[in-house]
Design an enzyme around this catalytic site. Sequence first.
Site, PDB file in Angstrom:
ATOM      1  CB  SER A 222     -43.386   1.966  46.432  1.00 26.67           C
ATOM      2  OG  SER A 222     -43.508   3.536  45.860  1.00 26.67           O
TER       3      SER A 222
ATOM      4  CG  HIS B 204     -39.509   5.397  44.763  1.00 26.08           C
ATOM      5  ND1 HIS B 204     -40.684   5.279  44.647  1.00 26.08           N
ATOM      6  CD2 HIS B 204     -38.924   4.566  43.790  1.00 26.08           C
ATOM      7  CE1 HIS B 204     -41.300   4.664  43.494  1.00 26.08           C
ATOM      8  NE2 HIS B 204     -40.025   4.145  43.354  1.00 26.08           N
TER       9      HIS B 204
ATOM     10  CE  LYS C 245     -42.050   5.575  47.922  1.00 24.77           C
ATOM     11  NZ  LYS C 245     -43.477   5.673  47.682  1.00 24.77           N
TER      12      LYS C 245
ATOM     13  CG  HIS D 285     -47.467   3.696  48.177  1.00 24.56           C
ATOM     14  ND1 HIS D 285     -47.760   2.270  48.001  1.00 24.56           N
ATOM     15  CD2 HIS D 285     -47.216   4.368  46.961  1.00 24.56           C
ATOM     16  CE1 HIS D 285     -47.557   2.180  46.545  1.00 24.56           C
ATOM     17  NE2 HIS D 285     -47.201   3.433  46.118  1.00 24.56           N
TER      18      HIS D 285
ATOM     19  CB  CYS E 139     -43.810   7.991  44.016  1.00 27.47           C
ATOM     20  SG  CYS E 139     -42.541   7.902  45.101  1.00 27.47           S
TER      21      CYS E 139
ATOM     22  NE  ARG F 132     -41.941   9.579  47.234  1.00 29.46           N
ATOM     23  CZ  ARG F 132     -42.097   9.505  48.559  1.00 29.46           C
ATOM     24  NH1 ARG F 132     -41.310   9.913  49.293  1.00 29.46           N
ATOM     25  NH2 ARG F 132     -43.188   9.404  48.865  1.00 29.46           N
TER      26      ARG F 132
ATOM     27  CG  ASP G   7     -46.006  11.040  47.076  1.00 31.28           C
ATOM     28  OD1 ASP G   7     -46.967  11.052  47.546  1.00 31.28           O
ATOM     29  OD2 ASP G   7     -45.110   9.990  46.534  1.00 31.28           O
ATOM     30  CG  ASN G   8     -48.681  11.041  44.194  1.00 29.81           C
ATOM     31  OD1 ASN G   8     -47.551  10.708  44.097  1.00 29.81           O
ATOM     32  ND2 ASN G   8     -49.297  10.358  45.083  1.00 29.81           N
TER      33      ASN G   8
ATOM     34  CG  ASP H 211     -45.755   7.246  49.045  1.00 30.77           C
ATOM     35  OD1 ASP H 211     -46.569   7.587  48.018  1.00 30.77           O
ATOM     36  OD2 ASP H 211     -44.862   6.206  49.298  1.00 30.77           O
ATOM     37  CG  ASP H 212     -49.837   7.231  47.099  1.00 31.39           C
ATOM     38  OD1 ASP H 212     -48.957   8.007  46.268  1.00 31.39           O
ATOM     39  OD2 ASP H 212     -50.022   6.075  46.570  1.00 31.39           O
TER      40      ASP H 212
ATOM     41  CE  LYS I  67     -49.289   6.506  42.914  1.00 33.58           C
ATOM     42  NZ  LYS I  67     -48.925   5.574  43.691  1.00 33.58           N
TER      43      LYS I  67
END
Length: 494
Positions: free
Chosen positions: A158, A135, A133, A261, A76, A80, A313-314, A36-37, A334
């Site tokens: 998140s 989301h 996660k 994240h 996010c 996803r 994810d990014n 994540d991130d 991001k």
Amino acid sequence: MKLWIVVCLTVMLGSCSSQPTQIERTQPNIVILFADDLGYGDLASYGHPYIRTPNLDDLAAEGQRWTDFYVAAPVCSPSRGALMTGKLPNRTGLYGRQINVMFPNDTVGMPYDEETLAESLKNQGYATAIIGKWHLGDAPDFYPTRHGFDYWYGSPYSNDMDWVGVRGFEELMTLAAQGKMAELQAEVTARQPKYFDPKLEYWNVPLIRSERNGKGFTDEIVERPTDQRTLTKRYTSEAIQFIERKKNDPFLLYVPYNMPHTPIFRSDAFVDKSLGGRYGDVIEELDWSVGKIVSKLEEIGLAKNTLVIFTSDNGPWRAMQHHGGSSGLLRDGKGTTFEGGMRVPAIFWWPDSIDPAVVSDIGSTLDIHATVLALAGTNATNTDGLDLTRTLKSRAPSPRQGLAYYRGGELRAFRKGPYKLHLVTEGAYNLPPKRTEHENPILYNLMDDPSEQFDIAAENPEVVAELLRALEEHQQGMTEQPPIFDQRLKVLQP
């Protein structure tokens, strides 16, 4: 990667070996490890000088490390949703023009008329689990167990959502609707120091366990607030237990980590372990987790029948400064459609099946859907993804030649081959540059200029024209759905 050491003791009547028996099936297991991130420059194999990631480095050396791999959105939830469906967010409605991602207490989520990767694989006889996660909807009707997963252990959104002791999401949206932007900005700014010195009590994020139970479901809140310090360790343990339970069946194991994240947390064993500071501690714990999961596959003889994919994810959340990661030589991060926002690390590992290489062709998380379904013995339909199997197995050229860059439902850039055309450029999270709609689009050659510094449009009008034609063709093929995330704004309307 931990290698098996085979010890043979020859005795009078024979010998013994610790080599595991490899389980062979037609359908491979699929393990998707989704950070994540995580920034493009956050792993040692992608150039970070201080963060040590030996397990991921081994996967990259033994498998394929892709240099030009992208997500479908720079934030996010839409990213996803694209991974799960193989479709661009605009095609499924999993995006927002005013609200970028899903928030706690949403009444919407993953559309039921979209077939997720988990649902498709269940139809092929796979056991399915998500550890981490989701989301894509926090109401029970939108839990991942309602969309093809047999088992879920993780967080619904998140780890910085559901703040304690401050204004809630609806209150913030009301301020925006009333035009009280200075008050809204002051509220957001006041929260920033808590990201840099995070305490568990600042957030009330739940940890949920959900599973299919016959024709129904069993849902429970395991913990609230979640002790985020031990999340990566607990996700790792849950993933290993699932592998053990389902070792005799083909399975999909999707592990979308909460980290890195912000707020970033790590377990006691990783505090002050990394030369890369607190953020480095978090990444090195993720690397440890990957190593444990892969070691389990090797231990029980599943490694050669399992495709492991690691990506993000990014790009990195640059507004979080030293807690936000690095995009390496790529521009921005991001939330943007610059390379740092949408180009991510991607490692594919499958012993004896993947042809090891550094691949600099274009790929996308959209393509994971089509590729996995092809390997499972079926075909993706109505998809934006492409099957990368031949590239993975024999280093054939990637079938993907182009890529659309969307932000908030708006098509802002397009890539074809080495060239990228920007129609709209803008920073994110109050960072420059300011939004600019380019009457004369900006052109970069990403092979010569991956940092997107030198506009070559004036010298290459024929390339600009070619990309504009490709972009128009893409738009003509887009059937757009209304933005699901923005439905929440209706309750604020008079």
